[in-house]
Design an enzyme around this catalytic site. Structure first.
Site, short mmCIF file in Angstrom:
data_model
loop_
_atom_site.label_atom_id
_atom_site.label_comp_id
_atom_site.label_asym_id
_atom_site.label_seq_id
_atom_site.Cartn_x
_atom_site.Cartn_y
_atom_site.Cartn_z
N HIS A 19 1.24 -1.16 0.25
CA HIS A 19 0.51 -0.24 0.32
C HIS A 19 0.68 1.53 -0.15
O HIS A 19 0.85 2.15 -0.91
CB HIS A 19 -0.54 -0.13 1.22
CG HIS A 19 -1.93 -0.88 1.14
ND1 HIS A 19 -2.76 -1.42 -0.33
CD2 HIS A 19 -2.32 -2.20 1.99
CE1 HIS A 19 -3.70 -1.76 -0.09
NE2 HIS A 19 -3.33 -3.07 1.31
N ARG A 44 7.52 -5.37 2.34
CA ARG A 44 6.37 -5.48 2.40
C ARG A 44 5.74 -5.72 1.75
O ARG A 44 6.17 -4.79 0.76
CB ARG A 44 5.06 -5.14 3.46
CG ARG A 44 3.54 -6.05 2.80
CD ARG A 44 2.34 -5.48 4.24
NE ARG A 44 2.31 -4.30 3.58
CZ ARG A 44 1.08 -3.61 4.13
NH1 ARG A 44 -0.03 -4.62 4.94
NH2 ARG A 44 0.48 -2.66 4.44
N GLU A 124 -4.79 -12.12 7.49
CA GLU A 124 -5.45 -10.40 7.61
C GLU A 124 -7.02 -11.41 6.93
O GLU A 124 -8.31 -9.94 6.48
CB GLU A 124 -5.25 -9.81 7.15
CG GLU A 124 -4.81 -10.25 6.25
CD GLU A 124 -3.83 -8.47 5.06
OE1 GLU A 124 -3.83 -7.61 5.24
OE2 GLU A 124 -3.61 -8.53 4.43
N ASP A 150 -7.62 -4.92 7.12
CA ASP A 150 -8.44 -5.99 7.08
C ASP A 150 -9.41 -6.78 7.88
O ASP A 150 -10.15 -7.06 7.40
CB ASP A 150 -7.38 -6.90 5.58
CG ASP A 150 -7.04 -6.10 4.30
OD1 ASP A 150 -8.31 -5.00 3.68
OD2 ASP A 150 -5.79 -5.44 4.10
C1 3PY Z 1 -4.23 -3.83 7.63
O1 3PY Z 1 -3.98 -3.17 8.73
O2 3PY Z 1 -4.08 -5.05 7.06
C2 3PY Z 1 -2.85 -4.04 7.28
O3 3PY Z 1 -2.70 -4.19 6.11
C3 3PY Z 1 -2.05 -2.94 8.27
O4 3PY Z 1 -0.45 -3.03 7.16
MG MG Z 2 -3.69 -5.24 4.78
#
Ligand code: 3PY
Ligand code: MG
Length: 230
Positions: A19, A44, A124, A150
């Site tokens: 992101h 990442r 996530e 997420d």
């Molecule tokens: C999330 O909180 O989904 C993330 O990917 C944090 O970086």
């Molecule tokens: Mg995320």
């Protein structure tokens, strides 16, 4: 920015290609800057770009976070990119990483690389949560990294994005406990730095907090406030 942040009290700095807007070139520069400050750099990668995981390690990353690891197949593909044979399928070519490491002899570098660099599989989604123990069981996965934003979307079935969602906290606690039980590391993103202490108490060993843009806005807002008050 990466080097400046590394010179503060943080233990590590993450360069985000999912992101955040890092490219291969800026990751290469960022890792060097963080290394200059004597800290480890974490990268990442974008979703499913396991080729970038090997590349980040070649550039000298100390750890890689792979988002949206939802099943054992994803976890195995990620681990394969992160670890040299026989554990994985990482291809030889860590020219920059060898320069940044304390190993001069490439064979020593090669033999120690698998345990000196860490692979974090992001948990996530509900699917990932349901398969947590299987993912943790994959050789070459050193830990899990929770993405609470997420995860909250998944937990609320798309109703909201709230990294502090109360109903999902028992699951977040269970993830740290499962990692510990499997002898693996638990890591998490603390969207609100005020939650870092609570995550540490749950057993999270690595807590990432704030982005570069958030840090800039917060710092600039403080400066502006001071200037207006002065
Ligand atoms: C999330 O909180 O989904 C993330 O990917 C944090 O970086
Ligand atoms: Mg995320």
């Amino acid at each position: 920015m990466a080097e400046m942040l590394a010179r503060l009290g943080f233990d590590a700095v993450t360069l985000d290609m999912q992101h955040g807007f890092h490219s291969t070139e800026s990751v290469l520069r960022g890792i060097a800057g963080v290394a200059l400050a004597g800290k480890p750099a974490i990268v990442r990668i974008p979703v499913g770009r396991f080729d970038m995981a090997s590349r980040a390690l070649d550039m000298g990353a100390s750890a890689v976070i792979a988002p949206m690891i939802n099943d054992v197949e994803d976890a195995r593909a990620f681990a394969a990119a992160m670890k040299f044979p026989p554990l994985g399928e990482r291809s030889w070519g860590p020219h920059r990483a060898v320069q940044l490491s304390r190993h001069e002899d490439v064979s020593t570098f090669m033999r120690t690389a698998d345990r000196e660099t860490l692979s974090f599989a992001m948990i996530e989604t509900r699917k990932a949560f349901d398969r947590l123990n299987d993912i943790l069981d994959v050789d070459g996965i050193d830990g899990v990294f929770v993405g609470p934003a997420d995860f909250s979307i998944a937990w609320s079935e798309g109703a909201q994005v709230d990294p502090g969602l109360k109903e999902m906290m028992p699951a977040i606690e269970a993830i740290a406990a499962a990692a510990e039980k499997n002898g693996k590391l638990a890591a998490i993103f603390a969207a609100d730095p005020g939650r870092a202490g609570r995550y540490r108490q749950m057993g999270y060993r690595l807590v990432a907090t704030a982005s570069d843009t958030e840090s800039l806005v917060l710092g600039a807002a403080t400066l502006l406030e001071r200037a207006k008050a002065g």
